[in-house]
Design a protein around this motif. Structure first.
Motif, short mmCIF file in Angstrom:
data_model
loop_
_atom_site.label_atom_id
_atom_site.label_comp_id
_atom_site.label_asym_id
_atom_site.label_seq_id
_atom_site.Cartn_x
_atom_site.Cartn_y
_atom_site.Cartn_z
N PHE A 225 0.81 -1.22 0.00
CA PHE A 225 0.00 0.00 0.00
C PHE A 225 0.85 1.27 0.00
O PHE A 225 0.37 2.33 -0.38
CB PHE A 225 -0.94 0.00 1.21
CG PHE A 225 -2.20 -0.78 0.99
CD1 PHE A 225 -3.43 -0.23 1.26
CD2 PHE A 225 -2.16 -2.07 0.49
CE1 PHE A 225 -4.61 -0.94 1.06
CE2 PHE A 225 -3.30 -2.79 0.27
CZ PHE A 225 -4.54 -2.23 0.56
N LYS A 230 -4.11 7.31 -2.27
CA LYS A 230 -5.19 7.02 -1.34
C LYS A 230 -6.37 6.33 -2.02
O LYS A 230 -6.94 5.37 -1.48
CB LYS A 230 -5.66 8.32 -0.67
CG LYS A 230 -6.72 8.10 0.40
CD LYS A 230 -7.09 9.41 1.09
CE LYS A 230 -8.16 9.17 2.16
NZ LYS A 230 -8.55 10.44 2.82
N GLN A 233 -5.51 2.76 -2.71
CA GLN A 233 -5.48 2.00 -1.46
C GLN A 233 -6.87 1.52 -1.09
O GLN A 233 -7.06 0.35 -0.73
CB GLN A 233 -4.91 2.87 -0.33
CG GLN A 233 -3.41 3.12 -0.43
CD GLN A 233 -2.91 4.02 0.69
OE1 GLN A 233 -3.67 4.39 1.59
NE2 GLN A 233 -1.64 4.39 0.63
N GLU A 256 2.12 1.18 7.13
CA GLU A 256 0.83 1.30 6.45
C GLU A 256 -0.31 1.45 7.46
O GLU A 256 -0.19 1.05 8.61
CB GLU A 256 0.60 0.08 5.55
CG GLU A 256 1.65 -0.03 4.45
CD GLU A 256 1.60 -1.34 3.69
OE1 GLU A 256 1.88 -1.32 2.49
OE2 GLU A 256 1.32 -2.38 4.32
N PRO A 259 -7.31 1.87 5.53
CA PRO A 259 -8.10 2.95 4.94
C PRO A 259 -9.26 3.32 5.84
O PRO A 259 -9.90 2.44 6.45
CB PRO A 259 -8.58 2.34 3.62
CG PRO A 259 -7.56 1.30 3.28
CD PRO A 259 -7.15 0.72 4.61
#
Length: 280
Positions: A225, A230, A233, A256, A259
């Motif tokens: 990621f 974004k 991801q 990481e 999200p």
């Protein structure tokens, strides 16, 4: 999953030059059209840095010049692909993470088969490390019913993973007893034994474009990621979330983060290691 001087005359190349956004965009579109490799939503700073080094070694001063190299020598695409997907791995990388996985296997899967997936498996060190843990914690019957799938976008890396021969530095975290049990000396290198090789199934999968594996109990997707923006991801994590069963274990890279839309669906197993359990 892991650089461009430019197209305008003013885009003079230096090794540390900032790559123009439009030049990089055109190159990524060219790569996608020619090969189907979709790096368009990867982090531009990472791609620019890696491409810059590649252009420097190719002795060209602009994207336009490098594009001509691709036109005249299609094999250069493979070199570009390798530059964009640099892989760094080793057996039991970050041993404390594998300690957590080992405990989960011992507590929850010693008597029940498990399905694991190493997404972005590179040269196979992580998958074989997981295979060692499966072999140590499971009975022969349960092991035979369990599955470890290891996927990557890079076919050459997968071929090396299937050959299963590694240098000393790649196996330095493997305890001596496990080394003697699962690895064999081979001309100054270390070859994974046939039994351990049989626990892992390698396959090509581009997680950006392809569907995910389903019904997974343990999912490792570490340090992939960090290359995505974004939006990508979230797109990719949706696939990982779909792949992982409720109650399953997710392992991400230490740098990481989950999200935002999925953060409440996962609980840390051990804080600070980015090992999570899926709640729902």
């Amino acid at each position: 999953m892991n650089v461009l001087p430019g197209i305008l005359h003013s885009e003079t190349f230096t090794h540390k030059a900032v790559i123009p956004h439009d030049g990089l965009t055109r190159l990524l579109e060219k790569v996608y059209a020619a090969k189907g490799w979709d790096f368009r939503d990867y982090k531009r700073s990472t791609l620019s840095r890696r491409l810059s080094k590649l252009l420097h070694s190719s002795r060209v001063s602009s994207c336009k010049e490098y594009s001509r190299i691709l036109d005249h020598d299609p094999s250069e695409y493979n070199r570009l692909f390798s530059a964009f997907t640099i892989k760094v791995s080793e057996f039991f990388r970050e041993p404390e993470v594998f300690d957590v996985i080992e405990k989960v296997l011992r507590d929850e899967f010693s008597g029940a088969p498990a399905k694991a997936w190493c997404c972005g498996c590179a040269y196979g060190e992580e998958a074989y490390s997981l295979g060692i843990l499966f072999s140590e914690q499971m009975s022969r019957k349960v092991l035979s019913e369990s599955r470890i799938f290891a996927t990557d976008i890079d076919c050459e890396a997968l071929e090396q993973a299937r050959r299963a021969v590694y240098r000393e530095e790649a196996v330095q975290n493997v305890p001596r007893g496990l080394r003697e049990k699962y690895l064999m000396p081979s001309d100054g290198l270390h070859r994974v034994g046939a039994g351990l090789r049989g626990t892992v199934r390698f396959g090509t999968l581009d997680i950006v474009q392809n569907h995910s594996i389903r019904g997974v109990n343990i999912l490792l997707c570490r340090n992939l990621f960090i290359y995505f923006n974004k939006a990508l991801q979230e797109k990719v994590f949706q696939k990982l979330d779909y792949a992982l069963k409720e109650g399953g274990i997710l392992v991400m890279g230490k740098a990481e983060v989950l999200p935002g839309p999925y953060a409440d669906r996962y609980t840390p197993v051990v804080r600070g290691l980015n090992v999570y359990r899926k709640n729902r």
